[in-house]
Design an enzyme around this catalytic site. Structure first.
Site, PDB file in Angstrom:
ATOM      1  N   CYS A  69       0.880  -1.115   0.225  1.00 16.38           N
ATOM      2  CA  CYS A  69      -0.066  -0.009  -0.227  1.00 16.38           C
ATOM      3  C   CYS A  69       1.149   0.952   0.383  1.00 16.38           C
ATOM      4  O   CYS A  69       1.944   1.153   0.407  1.00 16.38           O
ATOM      5  CB  CYS A  69      -0.965   0.041   1.391  1.00 16.38           C
ATOM      6  N   CYS A 188      -0.977   4.070  -6.256  1.00 18.08           N
ATOM      7  CA  CYS A 188      -1.555   3.117  -5.082  1.00 18.08           C
ATOM      8  C   CYS A 188      -2.175   2.081  -5.833  1.00 18.08           C
ATOM      9  O   CYS A 188      -2.056   1.650  -7.376  1.00 18.08           O
ATOM     10  CB  CYS A 188      -2.975   3.819  -5.127  1.00 18.08           C
TER      11      CYS A 188
HETATM   12  N1  DGL Z   1      -3.864   0.739  -1.855  1.00 19.07           N
HETATM   13  C1  DGL Z   1      -3.826   2.129  -1.531  1.00 19.07           C
HETATM   14  C2  DGL Z   1      -2.051   2.714  -2.142  1.00 19.07           C
HETATM   15  O1  DGL Z   1      -1.694   1.899  -2.051  1.00 19.07           O
HETATM   16  C3  DGL Z   1      -4.690   3.067  -0.672  1.00 19.07           C
HETATM   17  C4  DGL Z   1      -5.836   2.879  -1.501  1.00 19.07           C
HETATM   18  C5  DGL Z   1      -6.862   3.771  -0.089  1.00 19.07           C
HETATM   19  O2  DGL Z   1      -6.842   3.273   0.930  1.00 19.07           O
HETATM   20  O3  DGL Z   1      -6.700   4.719  -0.260  1.00 19.07           O
HETATM   21  O4  DGL Z   1      -2.164   3.505  -1.673  1.00 19.07           O
END
Ligand code: DGL
Length: 270
Positions: A69, A188
């Site tokens: 993440c 993301c």
């Molecule tokens: N998937 C996550 C990232 O790579 C975050 C998405 C979220 O929870 O806003 O930033």
């Protein structure tokens, strides 16, 4: 086992590549779907939530945890590594996904103008700018936050005109910062699911999209070769356990789209 954590489903795009490139290891995936998205949350909140997940993964038998993440990598990784790990277990490791992406970015750009699309939290943290400029001071980094996109993906709105509208809006806002941008990082882990929308938005331009899954999986493989003391602690059975902080049935339905196979998750409470 190797722990893989995300705020929600996005980390499955990374896990899928781990399973492909490093199939011999066992994994535990934890998605904090009940509290996703993290993107607009404060530093303190993302740090507290991520630390809970990391502790839990350590307790479940993962000496190595990957924060799959960007938001957690941007806002919680450094604090966990510096403040918490020495107290919890200094032999355990927590790794993020921004640094490995920054390390290879130079290969993706000829113009040396790179765009980053990410959550508000990732963009505000300036982590990509800091990491890329440390390694490649000749690269100019442009950023654009995409506050709607992770929520659209979490809700299964992956391919429709409404999603296309927001993808194009954010993509155009990024490209308007510099016509020289030739590589755009999908910064993301939810965004690779929207690749078709991104390709529509960029139609006719020579921009390439940088997806993190391949990069992060190779970086993990390389890490394990360089760290035999960690590699020897990892179990090798080729199994994955899936946990969500929300409803398992809902998780399983959407996870099948991310993974291209059926899985059965269990609920976890921190
Ligand atoms: N998937 C996550 C990232 O790579 C975050 C998405 C979220 O929870 O806003 O930033």
């Amino acid at each position: 086992m190797i722990g893989v954590f995300d705020s929600g489903f996005g980390g499955l795009t990374i896990l899928r590549k781990f399973q492909e490139i490093l199939p011999q290891y066992d994994y535990i995936f934890v998605g904090d779907n009940a509290r996703a998205p993290y993107g607009s949350r404060s530093y303190e909140t993302v740090y507290a939530y991520t630390l809970q997940a990391v502790r839990r993964l350590f307790d479940m038998g993962c000496p190595l945890v990957i924060l799959a993440c960007n938001t957690a990598s941007a806002k919680a990784l450094r604090s966990i590594q510096q403040n918490d790990l020495p107290k919890i277990d200094p032999t355990n490791r927590v790794l993020g996904i921004i640094r490995p992406t920054a390390e290879v970015i130079d290969r993706y750009t000829r113009t040396k103008h790179v765009g980053i699309l990410g959550t508000q939290g990732t963009v505000d943290s300036q982590s990509y700018i800091i990491e890329i400029q440390k390694l490649y001071p000749h690269i100019t980094v442009h950023q654009q936050a995409c506050p709607m996109l992770a929520a659209l993906v979490e809700n299964g709105e992956i391919s429709n005109p409404g999603t296309d509208y927001f993808v194009k809006k954010y993509y155009d806002a990024l490209l308007s910062q510099s016509p020289s941008i030739d590589a755009v990082v999908l910064g993301c882990t939810h965004y690779p699911l929207l690749i078709e929308s991104f390709e529509k938005a960029s139609a006719g331009s020579p921009v390439s999209f940088v997806q993190q899954n391949e990069i992060v999986a190779h970086s993990l493989a390389d890490y394990l070769v360089r760290h035999p003391e960690m590699e020897s602690r990892l179990s090798k059975g080729g199994h994955t356990l899936y946990y969500t902080t929300d409803t398992p049935q809902t998780f399983d339905r959407t996870a099948a789209v991310f993974l291209g196979k059926e899985v059965r998750s269990e609920r976890i409470l921190f």
